[in-house]
Design an enzyme around this catalytic site. Sequence first.
Site, PDB file in Angstrom:
ATOM      1  N   GLU A  50       0.876  -1.166   0.000  1.00 13.55           N
ATOM      2  CA  GLU A  50       0.000   0.000   0.000  1.00 13.55           C
ATOM      3  C   GLU A  50       0.915   1.218   0.000  1.00 13.55           C
ATOM      4  OE1 GLU A  50      -3.475   2.512   2.291  1.00 13.55           O
ATOM      5  OE2 GLU A  50      -2.480   0.894   3.382  1.00 13.55           O
ATOM      6  N   ASP A  75       5.041   4.738   3.747  1.00 13.37           N
ATOM      7  CA  ASP A  75       4.740   6.167   3.900  1.00 13.37           C
ATOM      8  C   ASP A  75       5.932   6.819   4.577  1.00 13.37           C
ATOM      9  OD1 ASP A  75       3.393   8.751   4.564  1.00 13.37           O
ATOM     10  OD2 ASP A  75       1.588   7.647   4.013  1.00 13.37           O
ATOM     11  N   ASP A 124      -2.591  12.186  -3.016  1.00 14.76           N
ATOM     12  CA  ASP A 124      -2.731  13.581  -3.416  1.00 14.76           C
ATOM     13  C   ASP A 124      -2.771  13.621  -4.940  1.00 14.76           C
ATOM     14  OD1 ASP A 124      -2.352  16.276  -4.090  1.00 14.76           O
ATOM     15  OD2 ASP A 124      -1.113  16.654  -2.331  1.00 14.76           O
ATOM     16  N   LYS A 128      -2.031  20.575 -10.102  1.00 15.63           N
ATOM     17  CA  LYS A 128      -1.276  21.564 -10.887  1.00 15.63           C
ATOM     18  C   LYS A 128      -0.294  20.869 -11.827  1.00 15.63           C
ATOM     19  CE  LYS A 128      -1.557  25.311  -7.496  1.00 15.63           C
ATOM     20  NZ  LYS A 128      -0.786  26.261  -6.650  1.00 15.63           N
ATOM     21  N   ASP A 160     -10.944   9.710  -4.247  1.00 19.19           N
ATOM     22  CA  ASP A 160     -12.125  10.576  -4.313  1.00 19.19           C
ATOM     23  C   ASP A 160     -11.974  11.608  -5.421  1.00 19.19           C
ATOM     24  OD1 ASP A 160     -10.037  11.878  -2.723  1.00 19.19           O
ATOM     25  OD2 ASP A 160     -11.500  13.497  -2.543  1.00 19.19           O
TER      26      ASP A 160
END
Length: 222
Positions: A50, A75, A124, A128, A160
């Site tokens: 993950e 992470d 994220d 941009k 999402d």
Amino acid sequence: MGSKNKLKRFNENETFSNVIQPSRQEVEEGFQFKGQWHEHFKNENPIVLELGCGKGEYTVGLARLHPDKNFIGIDIKGARFWRGAKTALQENLENVAFLRTQIELVDLLFEVHEVSEIWITFPDPQIKYKRTKHRMTNEGFLKKYQKILRPGGLVHLKTDSEFMHGYTLGLLHGLGLEVLYANHDVYKNEGSPGEVLGIQTFYENQYLEKQKAITYIQFRVN
């Protein structure tokens, strides 16, 4: 999160047997677990990652559902995945590990074809244009995944962000890569795998409260 609380979690991570925290230099000069993950888990079960695991809810949730696979949450924010690491230890989930490092080093952390599946959960979207290089499904990252995934290995993207969903689908089709399944709203449209619906992260619950659609793509890169 207060600095004292963060420090406490960092200190606890140091004591957790399921947390690995190499320096960037250690990774770049030859990571000790690369090609040796089956020895770390003491079995030959498939390895699932993950990426950007946050609090580790998906890593732990998948490990509960699939005791016949090994799961590694990656992470850079150790104070976040502390919760997942602690839960895994409390529940005696021996098929879970957490790796504190930069995701862009993923091809230095695993040997060629050492990984069976990759989950990317609520990354994220880096909307941009100048942030394109940081999108976790850009062409550069896909090449890294292609290197470490076994032939036919799966990549799952749950997000999402309609932008991230559309960007990824467009890129996959443009590169001629195989899209096995795509859903623009997994809680309204049928057909998503059970683990897509059955595991919800902290952030996912926040998005659902705001009535945001949760999207999902399952694809192959080799």
